[in-house]
Write a protein that holds these residues in place. Structure first.
Motif, PDB file in Angstrom:
ATOM      1  N   ILE A 178       0.837  -1.209   0.000  1.00 14.57           N
ATOM      2  CA  ILE A 178       0.000   0.000   0.000  1.00 14.57           C
ATOM      3  C   ILE A 178       0.867   1.251   0.000  1.00 14.57           C
ATOM      4  O   ILE A 178       0.720   2.137  -0.834  1.00 14.57           O
ATOM      5  CB  ILE A 178      -0.947   0.001   1.218  1.00 14.57           C
ATOM      6  CG1 ILE A 178      -1.968  -1.128   1.096  1.00 14.57           C
ATOM      7  CG2 ILE A 178      -1.645   1.357   1.354  1.00 14.57           C
ATOM      8  CD1 ILE A 178      -2.773  -1.370   2.356  1.00 14.57           C
ATOM      9  N   ILE A 179       1.783   1.346   0.961  1.00 13.82           N
ATOM     10  CA  ILE A 179       2.539   2.596   1.124  1.00 13.82           C
ATOM     11  C   ILE A 179       3.681   2.749   0.115  1.00 13.82           C
ATOM     12  O   ILE A 179       4.219   3.847  -0.050  1.00 13.82           O
ATOM     13  CB  ILE A 179       3.080   2.743   2.558  1.00 13.82           C
ATOM     14  CG1 ILE A 179       4.094   1.649   2.887  1.00 13.82           C
ATOM     15  CG2 ILE A 179       1.923   2.759   3.556  1.00 13.82           C
ATOM     16  CD1 ILE A 179       4.805   1.864   4.226  1.00 13.82           C
ATOM     17  N   ASN A 195       3.175   1.714  -3.109  1.00 16.74           N
ATOM     18  CA  ASN A 195       2.524   1.810  -4.406  1.00 16.74           C
ATOM     19  C   ASN A 195       2.883   3.150  -5.058  1.00 16.74           C
ATOM     20  O   ASN A 195       2.840   4.194  -4.402  1.00 16.74           O
ATOM     21  CB  ASN A 195       1.008   1.696  -4.224  1.00 16.74           C
ATOM     22  CG  ASN A 195       0.269   1.755  -5.539  1.00 16.74           C
ATOM     23  OD1 ASN A 195       0.097   2.817  -6.122  1.00 16.74           O
ATOM     24  ND2 ASN A 195      -0.192   0.612  -5.998  1.00 16.74           N
ATOM     25  N   PHE A 246       0.403   5.994  -4.482  1.00 18.54           N
ATOM     26  CA  PHE A 246       0.440   6.476  -3.094  1.00 18.54           C
ATOM     27  C   PHE A 246       1.690   7.333  -2.879  1.00 18.54           C
ATOM     28  O   PHE A 246       1.623   8.422  -2.298  1.00 18.54           O
ATOM     29  CB  PHE A 246       0.435   5.283  -2.138  1.00 18.54           C
ATOM     30  CG  PHE A 246       0.354   5.659  -0.683  1.00 18.54           C
ATOM     31  CD1 PHE A 246      -0.869   5.804  -0.060  1.00 18.54           C
ATOM     32  CD2 PHE A 246       1.511   5.853   0.067  1.00 18.54           C
ATOM     33  CE1 PHE A 246      -0.950   6.135   1.286  1.00 18.54           C
ATOM     34  CE2 PHE A 246       1.439   6.198   1.412  1.00 18.54           C
ATOM     35  CZ  PHE A 246       0.207   6.332   2.021  1.00 18.54           C
ATOM     36  N   GLN A 247       2.833   6.845  -3.356  1.00 17.63           N
ATOM     37  CA  GLN A 247       4.099   7.549  -3.180  1.00 17.63           C
ATOM     38  C   GLN A 247       4.102   8.923  -3.858  1.00 17.63           C
ATOM     39  O   GLN A 247       4.740   9.852  -3.369  1.00 17.63           O
ATOM     40  CB  GLN A 247       5.239   6.707  -3.750  1.00 17.63           C
ATOM     41  CG  GLN A 247       5.647   5.541  -2.868  1.00 17.63           C
ATOM     42  CD  GLN A 247       6.559   5.990  -1.741  1.00 17.63           C
ATOM     43  OE1 GLN A 247       7.588   6.624  -1.968  1.00 17.63           O
ATOM     44  NE2 GLN A 247       6.181   5.654  -0.524  1.00 17.63           N
ATOM     45  N   ALA A 280      -5.812   8.044  -3.781  1.00 22.23           N
ATOM     46  CA  ALA A 280      -4.542   7.386  -3.477  1.00 22.23           C
ATOM     47  C   ALA A 280      -4.469   6.969  -2.015  1.00 22.23           C
ATOM     48  O   ALA A 280      -3.823   5.979  -1.672  1.00 22.23           O
ATOM     49  CB  ALA A 280      -3.382   8.317  -3.820  1.00 22.23           C
ATOM     50  N   LEU A 281      -5.141   7.733  -1.146  1.00 16.66           N
ATOM     51  CA  LEU A 281      -5.147   7.442   0.294  1.00 16.66           C
ATOM     52  C   LEU A 281      -6.095   6.301   0.660  1.00 16.66           C
ATOM     53  O   LEU A 281      -5.887   5.604   1.669  1.00 16.66           O
ATOM     54  CB  LEU A 281      -5.547   8.716   1.050  1.00 16.66           C
ATOM     55  CG  LEU A 281      -5.774   8.640   2.561  1.00 16.66           C
ATOM     56  CD1 LEU A 281      -4.540   8.090   3.271  1.00 16.66           C
ATOM     57  CD2 LEU A 281      -6.148  10.004   3.107  1.00 16.66           C
ATOM     58  N   LEU A 306      -4.989   2.801   2.085  1.00 12.91           N
ATOM     59  CA  LEU A 306      -4.486   2.827   3.458  1.00 12.91           C
ATOM     60  C   LEU A 306      -5.641   2.880   4.451  1.00 12.91           C
ATOM     61  O   LEU A 306      -5.660   2.139   5.437  1.00 12.91           O
ATOM     62  CB  LEU A 306      -3.566   4.030   3.671  1.00 12.91           C
ATOM     63  CG  LEU A 306      -3.057   4.224   5.115  1.00 12.91           C
ATOM     64  CD1 LEU A 306      -2.213   3.032   5.568  1.00 12.91           C
ATOM     65  CD2 LEU A 306      -2.270   5.529   5.239  1.00 12.91           C
TER      66      LEU A 306
END
Length: 220
Positions: free
Chosen positions: A139-140, A142, A145-146, A205-206, A209
């Motif tokens: 997830i973090i 991806n 996300f990044q 994107a969040l 998470l």
């Protein structure tokens, strides 16, 4: 788009943070608050298209008060110089992961996740990550996300949290005190019609998470 009255009021409040000025400009505050509240109502509608957990919320459930609690603070300014809203299941005081919109001239940001989680929630999140580190990393780390959140927000413990082995390969993932993120947004974007798209792209994107966190929280 966010109305100019919101920014204008906050800029003047920053220079006149006292009760006399605030009371003299009470109508302006009420107008700015109403405009921000409408913006949050529209943001809720936007978010629930990809995260149905926020369905049923109203802006009033999500908005924070502008009045500061100064009882135990050396800073006695009576008012916050921002408007903020946390959009999550059960509203602004929710323990669920959600979406935060912070409007403050020169300090606007979008964020979310679980900020300052209660000790039992924090332990449950760490335990889930301990058992499923690759899922969390997926997830973090991806790329989407990044692009918005290169790192998680806030302080980290200097050593392994109590109850978890120091030799755990991914111990750095367990050392966070918050499982939250934040992304600064420039004022010109906030004050343009681009801001709606920025909210949409950032919060989409969040969402993975928040989904991960909320599957943990709902079982507590």
């Amino acid at each position: 788009m966010l109305k100019k009255s919101v920014f204008d009021f906050l800029l003047e409040l920053r220079e006149n943070n006292n009760r006399e000025w605030f009371h003299a400009n009470k109508k302006r505050y009420e107008l700015a608050k109403k405009d921000f509240q409408l913006f949050i109502e529209l943001s809720i509608e936007q978010i629930k298209t990809f995260d149905p957990s926020v369905s049923g919320l109203s802006a009033k459930d999500c908005l924070f008060r502008i009045f500061r609690d100064v009882r135990f603070s050396t800073d006695k300014r009576p008012y916050k110089t921002n408007f903020g809203a946390f959009i999550a299941k059960n509203g602004r005081k929710s323990r669920y992961g959600g979406y935060y919109i912070h409007i403050e001239p020169e300090q606007c940001f979008l964020g979310g996740g679980c900020y300052m989680p209660a000790s039992n929630v924090l332990k449950a999140i760490r335990t889930e990550i301990f058992h499923h580190p690759e899922e969390f990393k997926g997830i973090i780390e991806n790329p989407e996300f990044q692009k918005h959140f290169p790192e998680l927000y806030g302080e980290k413990l200097k050593t392994a949290p109590r109850g978890f082995p120091k030799e755990f390969t991914h111990i750095d993932l367990l050392n966070y005190k918050h499982y939250a993120v934040a992304k600064m947004i420039d004022d010109p974007i906030v004050n343009s019609d681009q801001f709606v798209n920025e909210i949409d792209n950032t919060f989409k994107a969040l969402y993975p998470l928040n989904r991960f966190l909320n599957e943990i929280v709902q079982d507590l």
